[in-house]
Enzyme design. Sequence first.
Site, short mmCIF file in Angstrom:
data_model
loop_
_atom_site.label_atom_id
_atom_site.label_comp_id
_atom_site.label_asym_id
_atom_site.label_seq_id
_atom_site.Cartn_x
_atom_site.Cartn_y
_atom_site.Cartn_z
N PHE A 238 0.87 -1.18 0.00
CA PHE A 238 0.00 0.00 0.00
C PHE A 238 0.90 1.23 0.00
CE2 PHE A 238 -1.53 3.76 2.08
CZ PHE A 238 -2.84 3.91 1.64
N GLU A 239 0.67 2.12 -0.92
CA GLU A 239 1.37 3.40 -0.90
C GLU A 239 0.48 4.43 -1.58
OE1 GLU A 239 4.89 2.63 -3.30
OE2 GLU A 239 6.15 2.61 -1.52
N ILE A 240 0.39 5.59 -1.00
CA ILE A 240 -0.08 6.76 -1.74
C ILE A 240 1.09 7.72 -1.68
CG2 ILE A 240 -1.74 8.65 -1.89
CD1 ILE A 240 -3.77 6.86 -0.44
#
Length: 351
Positions: A238-240
């Site tokens: 998960f990365e933003i």
Amino acid sequence: PEEGSKLDTTGTTPNLAPEFPSAAAGGPRMNATFVTLARNSDVWELARSIRHVEDRFNEKYHYDWVFLNNEEFSEEFKKVTTNLVSGKTHYGLIPVDHWSFPDFIDQEKAEAVREEMKNKKIIYGDSISYRHMCRYESGFFFRHELMNKFEWYWRVEPSIELYCDIDYDPFKFMADNKKKYSFVLSLFEYVETIPTLWDSVKTFMSKHPEHIAEGNALGWLSDDEGDTYNHCHFWSNFEIGNLNWLRSKAYLDYFNSLDRDGGFFYERWGDAPVHSIAAALMLKQDEIHFFNDIAYYHVPFTHCPTGEDYRLKHKCHCEPGKNFDWKSYSCTTKWFDVTGLQKPDGWEKEV
Ligand code: GDP
Ligand code: MN
């Protein structure tokens, strides 16, 4: 690269969800995209992820989605994913030189390492493709031509789940609050996969002191002022994040320096510690955001937001007792302590 054309099986366009407010709801639309690296065989596990992302967030916003692969995407992959994504879809082939051994890598040495890691039963230790994947996510996905026009990305993997409604735009939050990188889960890395990574990082730091940020989060990576690495990292499935940061000279100098040292092939460096160390050293602490409100699962860990009030209001379906944040193998407690953030009410009950 081609843009997925919208399927129109009913005579209307089924995937534009006209009953929902457009992307402009809640403010201006960000220059952002979802991005997924995947094999054709991942299509059904990925379909589940897309459904979660659409149901909990994107059906209200219709952001684009970029899919990247080291092989041509199949017609089935494109049909299934285009049908599920409410924004535009884009399918990109990875250039061969972004997914192959650089010429400075000694093939025999790399092979011997894979054999040794296989005997030691290190997860993915004997895999060549996993190493290309980690190196690609570390140094190349943000430079794919399909990504060039975007400023923000949200990485999604197959088989993930989102457990709560997201009723605001996290991309806009990032922009408004000057964030560059974000996470929902953090933990200790498997030491055998990165024995010399920190040596390589220290070499980079001495070569490029100009890239080390004032007010960074070195204290989260190291318990002895940088001498050794404590193996804390953000879980990068998960990365933003901000693509311009990854495309900056600072990040590229860092990636190239690490890449030259060969650990993507002579060890099994993951993109999670590589991104995390970069973020913790080259950004200010407050440019990194913990999204407590994005409830998330990727096998085997769950981030279920602490705080019943929030969970009820956002129709969360995660089991609070499964929340990993405050458990001993998580590095999130340390993140709060190092950066001086106040832990959410009730965290002690979840330790
Ligand atoms: P894990 O989460 O570390 O167990 O690794 P995954 O198997 O989930 O791989 C991480 C990401 O890379 C996922 O989005 C996969 O779909 C993708 N991926 C892994 N290996 C390959 C590969 O050989 N080719 C392509 N195109 N994608 C891959
Ligand atoms: Mn995965």
